[in-house]
Design a protein around this motif. Sequence first.
Motif, PDB file in Angstrom:
ATOM      1  N   GLN A   1      -2.726  -1.397  15.138  1.00 48.11           N
ATOM      2  CA  GLN A   1      -2.798  -0.468  14.007  1.00 48.11           C
ATOM      3  C   GLN A   1      -3.742  -0.968  12.900  1.00 48.11           C
ATOM      4  OE1 GLN A   1      -0.102  -2.090  15.030  1.00 48.11           O
ATOM      5  NE2 GLN A   1       1.099  -2.906  13.310  1.00 48.11           N
ATOM      6  N   ASP A   2      -4.141  -2.244  12.968  1.00 48.21           N
ATOM      7  CA  ASP A   2      -5.034  -2.809  11.961  1.00 48.21           C
ATOM      8  C   ASP A   2      -6.471  -2.944  12.456  1.00 48.21           C
ATOM      9  OD1 ASP A   2      -2.953  -3.108  10.122  1.00 48.21           O
ATOM     10  OD2 ASP A   2      -2.421  -5.099  10.891  1.00 48.21           O
TER      11      ASP A   2
ATOM     12  N   ARG B   1      -9.312  -1.595  10.119  1.00 57.90           N
ATOM     13  CA  ARG B   1      -9.440  -2.442   8.925  1.00 57.90           C
ATOM     14  C   ARG B   1     -10.118  -3.759   9.274  1.00 57.90           C
ATOM     15  NH1 ARG B   1      -5.894  -6.147   6.364  1.00 57.90           N
ATOM     16  NH2 ARG B   1      -4.248  -5.672   7.866  1.00 57.90           N
TER      17      ARG B   1
END
Length: 206
Positions: free
Chosen positions: A83-84, A87
Amino acid sequence: MAGKHLEPVPQSSSTTIIAPRVKKGLPKFRLAIIAALLVLGGGSLLTAWWPGSSDHVSNATRNELQKSFATLAPLQLEPVAPQDMERALDTMHLDTPQRAQLRAAVTSSLATHQTDQTRLVWVEVWDFASEDGDVVHLASAGFSIDCNLLNAHQRIAIPVDATHRLTVTGAVDGGGGITLGIHTSTGPVLLPVLAPGQTLQLPLGI
């Protein structure tokens, strides 16, 4: 922090710094400012304002860092959670095709659970001595980036492949040697003081 992506850029062999002319009477002005800062407890402000601040690492400490590196265990770096991923990719400053290529490789690795394929991990770096303009070149799995070292920790993502190696090369010495710390899952690691052009191969225990 300026990215150097997938193809290392040759480093300049030398840099010439021309000192600016100092106007007559400036030393007295500086002494007055220094005195005021000391009275007000502005030691940190003085360090930042006064030019020429550089690392002062004793020979004994240098020897200890070298001895520790000789027995260095593989660095345990934190994997980037799925999920990162976006980023993490942002910290690498890739162009659009490179970003898409790396995203596809990492997604494939996550889907197949293959430990010998490309994955993303977080690496946290800082200057463990004076913040004097030190720069290091980090390279792993075909990706490379130049990091301007600060006393504050900087967290970026890097790819790791089957070699499980991170190459660190000294790029710019702000004075007194390049002082690099890396934060790992098991704690901080202080590397030997580097000279420009000197390279260390760090094993990664991912």
